[in-house]
Structure formats: C-alpha cells, structure tokens
Motif scaffolding. Structure first.
Motif, PDB file in Angstrom:
ATOM      1  N   ILE A 113       0.847  -1.198   0.000  1.00 14.20           N
ATOM      2  CA  ILE A 113       0.000   0.000   0.000  1.00 14.20           C
ATOM      3  C   ILE A 113       0.883   1.248   0.000  1.00 14.20           C
ATOM      4  N   GLY A 114       1.952   1.224   0.760  1.00 11.41           N
ATOM      5  CA  GLY A 114       2.873   2.361   0.780  1.00 11.41           C
ATOM      6  C   GLY A 114       3.499   2.609  -0.577  1.00 11.41           C
ATOM      7  N   GLY A 115       3.869   1.541  -1.270  1.00 12.77           N
ATOM      8  CA  GLY A 115       4.425   1.691  -2.615  1.00 12.77           C
ATOM      9  C   GLY A 115       3.418   2.308  -3.567  1.00 12.77           C
ATOM     10  N   ALA A 116       2.184   1.825  -3.517  1.00 14.09           N
ATOM     11  CA  ALA A 116       1.129   2.390  -4.367  1.00 14.09           C
ATOM     12  C   ALA A 116       0.893   3.858  -4.012  1.00 14.09           C
ATOM     13  N   PHE A 117       0.912   4.166  -2.713  1.00  9.58           N
ATOM     14  CA  PHE A 117       0.732   5.547  -2.265  1.00  9.58           C
ATOM     15  C   PHE A 117       1.864   6.431  -2.786  1.00  9.58           C
ATOM     16  N   GLY A 118       3.092   5.927  -2.721  1.00 14.57           N
ATOM     17  CA  GLY A 118       4.241   6.695  -3.210  1.00 14.57           C
ATOM     18  C   GLY A 118       4.139   6.991  -4.696  1.00 14.57           C
ATOM     19  N   VAL A 119       3.705   6.009  -5.481  1.00 14.59           N
ATOM     20  CA  VAL A 119       3.532   6.222  -6.931  1.00 14.59           C
ATOM     21  C   VAL A 119       2.430   7.248  -7.169  1.00 14.59           C
ATOM     22  N   LEU A 120       1.310   7.120  -6.458  1.00 20.27           N
ATOM     23  CA  LEU A 120       0.218   8.086  -6.601  1.00 20.27           C
ATOM     24  C   LEU A 120       0.681   9.487  -6.202  1.00 20.27           C
ATOM     25  N   LEU A 121       1.434   9.575  -5.131  1.00 21.56           N
ATOM     26  CA  LEU A 121       1.961  10.865  -4.674  1.00 21.56           C
ATOM     27  C   LEU A 121       2.871  11.481  -5.734  1.00 21.56           C
ATOM     28  N   TYR A 122       3.721  10.673  -6.346  1.00 21.06           N
ATOM     29  CA  TYR A 122       4.585  11.152  -7.429  1.00 21.06           C
ATOM     30  C   TYR A 122       3.738  11.701  -8.578  1.00 21.06           C
ATOM     31  N   LEU A 123       2.732  10.967  -8.993  1.00 20.35           N
ATOM     32  CA  LEU A 123       1.889  11.406 -10.118  1.00 20.35           C
ATOM     33  C   LEU A 123       1.167  12.714  -9.800  1.00 20.35           C
ATOM     34  N   VAL A 124       0.624  12.815  -8.591  1.00 23.01           N
ATOM     35  CA  VAL A 124      -0.065  14.047  -8.201  1.00 23.01           C
ATOM     36  C   VAL A 124       0.919  15.205  -8.122  1.00 23.01           C
ATOM     37  N   ASN A 125       2.056  15.003  -7.456  1.00 23.58           N
ATOM     38  CA  ASN A 125       3.026  16.090  -7.275  1.00 23.58           C
ATOM     39  C   ASN A 125       3.621  16.578  -8.592  1.00 23.58           C
ATOM     40  N   PHE A 126       3.991  15.652  -9.461  1.00 28.57           N
ATOM     41  CA  PHE A 126       4.786  16.029 -10.629  1.00 28.57           C
ATOM     42  C   PHE A 126       3.992  16.151 -11.925  1.00 28.57           C
ATOM     43  N   PHE A 127       2.700  15.802 -11.887  1.00 27.21           N
ATOM     44  CA  PHE A 127       1.882  15.969 -13.082  1.00 27.21           C
ATOM     45  C   PHE A 127       0.663  16.843 -12.826  1.00 27.21           C
ATOM     46  N   VAL A 128       0.058  16.765 -11.638  1.00 25.76           N
ATOM     47  CA  VAL A 128      -1.103  17.595 -11.332  1.00 25.76           C
ATOM     48  C   VAL A 128      -0.651  18.924 -10.724  1.00 25.76           C
ATOM     49  N   LEU A 129       0.077  18.857  -9.609  1.00 28.80           N
ATOM     50  CA  LEU A 129       0.500  20.086  -8.925  1.00 28.80           C
ATOM     51  C   LEU A 129       1.556  20.867  -9.699  1.00 28.80           C
ATOM     52  N   ALA A 130       2.213  20.215 -10.640  1.00 27.77           N
ATOM     53  CA  ALA A 130       3.194  20.918 -11.477  1.00 27.77           C
ATOM     54  C   ALA A 130       2.524  22.007 -12.316  1.00 27.77           C
ATOM     55  N   ALA A 131       1.211  21.960 -12.451  1.00 30.75           N
ATOM     56  CA  ALA A 131       0.496  23.053 -13.137  1.00 30.75           C
ATOM     57  C   ALA A 131       0.644  24.356 -12.348  1.00 30.75           C
ATOM     58  N   TRP A 132       0.711  24.259 -11.005  1.00 29.98           N
ATOM     59  CA  TRP A 132       0.882  25.444 -10.154  1.00 29.98           C
ATOM     60  C   TRP A 132       2.336  25.685  -9.796  1.00 29.98           C
ATOM     61  N   PHE A 133       3.133  24.635  -9.822  1.00 30.34           N
ATOM     62  CA  PHE A 133       4.552  24.713  -9.478  1.00 30.34           C
ATOM     63  C   PHE A 133       5.350  24.107 -10.633  1.00 30.34           C
ATOM     64  N   PRO A 134       5.421  24.815 -11.768  1.00 30.51           N
ATOM     65  CA  PRO A 134       5.989  24.222 -12.987  1.00 30.51           C
ATOM     66  C   PRO A 134       7.460  23.821 -12.883  1.00 30.51           C
ATOM     67  N   TRP A 135       8.170  24.346 -11.917  1.00 28.97           N
ATOM     68  CA  TRP A 135       9.588  24.001 -11.773  1.00 28.97           C
ATOM     69  C   TRP A 135       9.775  22.533 -11.386  1.00 28.97           C
ATOM     70  N   PHE A 136       8.735  21.894 -10.871  1.00 22.59           N
ATOM     71  CA  PHE A 136       8.864  20.469 -10.539  1.00 22.59           C
ATOM     72  C   PHE A 136       8.838  19.576 -11.775  1.00 22.59           C
ATOM     73  N   ALA A 137       8.324  20.064 -12.876  1.00 21.42           N
ATOM     74  CA  ALA A 137       8.272  19.256 -14.105  1.00 21.42           C
ATOM     75  C   ALA A 137       9.671  18.856 -14.558  1.00 21.42           C
ATOM     76  N   GLU A 138      10.662  19.701 -14.290  1.00 25.45           N
ATOM     77  CA  GLU A 138      12.022  19.401 -14.753  1.00 25.45           C
ATOM     78  C   GLU A 138      12.691  18.254 -13.999  1.00 25.45           C
ATOM     79  N   ILE A 139      12.133  17.850 -12.859  1.00 29.54           N
ATOM     80  CA  ILE A 139      12.751  16.726 -12.137  1.00 29.54           C
ATOM     81  C   ILE A 139      11.887  15.466 -12.180  1.00 29.54           C
ATOM     82  N   ARG A 140      10.932  15.444 -13.096  1.00 31.71           N
ATOM     83  CA  ARG A 140      10.182  14.207 -13.314  1.00 31.71           C
ATOM     84  C   ARG A 140      11.155  13.155 -13.823  1.00 31.71           C
ATOM     85  N   GLY A 141      10.921  11.923 -13.446  1.00 29.61           N
ATOM     86  CA  GLY A 141      11.763  10.857 -13.967  1.00 29.61           C
ATOM     87  C   GLY A 141      11.864   9.689 -13.014  1.00 29.61           C
TER      88      GLY A 141
END
Length: 169
Positions: A113-141
């Motif tokens: 469950i923690g692994g799934a949560f971590g993946v979901l957190l990554y997707l939200v942080n770096f694809f959804v919230l990156a709309a408001w904080f675009p500087w995070f898009a550069e460290i996706r990977g």
C-alpha cells in the motif's frame, strides 16, 4: 508493542488511525526522501545539492526562491519546514487510508500500500501540482519516482511498526 493480530479482511471498518504514529512515520519518511533528493542532486545529476531545497521553498515563497541554487540558510530552513510539514501531512493521509481498511495487517500489505501511495503521490506532485509549481516538471523521472516509492513504503512500514493496537486498550 503492536501485535498486529488484526483480521486479514480488508473491508472498511470504523477504526481510527494512530495519528501520532502516522505523524512520526511521515516525518521520518520525509527525512529519508530528503536524503535521497540531496544524494540525487549532488551525485546523480552533478547539480547543486541545494537545487531541490530551492524548489521546495518556492512552494511557499514563490518562484523568486528558485534563483541561484547555492546554499542559502533562509531557503534551506523554509524548505526543511515545508518538506517536513508535507511529509507529516502525507503520513496522516496514508494512515487515514490504511487503518479503516486494515491495510496495516502485515508488513507486506503495508509495504504494498505504501508503494502504491508513493507512486500516486509522485503522479499528483509532478503531473497535477506541477500546473501550479511548474519548476517540478524538470525533475520528473525514474529517480524521483523511485524516491517517492521509497517514501510511501517507508511511511507505511514505519506506521505499521509504530502504531498502537486500538483494540488492546
């Protein structure tokens, strides 16, 4: 000491998370993530180890914090506070999901469950919230995804280890 004698049924039950254990688990997992981020910045990319601190501080202080990626005590302090507050908040959210569904019934279940949560957190942080904080898009990977996977697994495992059995009281 938690004996984890829970039923292995994962249906919803009225069960309150151990908020203290969740906060400590989120804080500790945030520290693990921060070390991974510093390591990746310094050795993985050859960039400044303070670059991610500037990105995190910019969540609160705005894009002006992104300037020079060198060491700045104010920026690093703000990044630490922001990082730990978010780690604790995510630990609380994770526990709020785990407890009522008894997803803390075993170490293996908690890690999954923690692994799934971590993946979901990554997707939200770096694809959804990156709309408001675009500087995070550069460290996706892959490295950032793996770091968030480790965050989620660490937070869930630590919660599993630290939680008090509410049925034993």
């Amino acid at each position: 000491m938690e004996l984890h004698a829970h039923s292995h049924s994962h249906h919803w039950v009225r069960r309150t998370p151990d908020w203290r254990a969740a906060a400590v688990a989120g804080f500790a997992a945030g520290a693990i993530l921060m070390v991974l981020e510093l390591f990746w910045s310094a050795w993985g990319t050859g960039g400044s180890p303070w670059e991610i601190s500037h990105m995190i501080a910019a969540i609160v202080a705005g894009p002006g914090s992104l300037g020079s990626p060198g060491f700045d005590l104010g920026v690093v302090a703000l990044a630490l506070v922001t990082h730990y507050v978010l780690g604790i908040a995510f630990g609380l959210v994770l526990a709020a999901v785990m407890a009522p569904f008894r997803l803390d019934s075993s170490a293996g279940m908690a890690l999954t469950i923690g692994g799934a949560f971590g993946v979901l957190l990554y997707l939200v942080n770096f694809f959804v919230l990156a709309a408001w904080f675009p500087w995070f898009a550069e460290i996706r990977g892959a490295a950032t995804l793996i770091a968030h996977l480790i965050f989620g697994m660490s937070a869930a495992f630590l919660y599993w280890k630290l939680e008090r059995d509410d049925t034993a009281l």
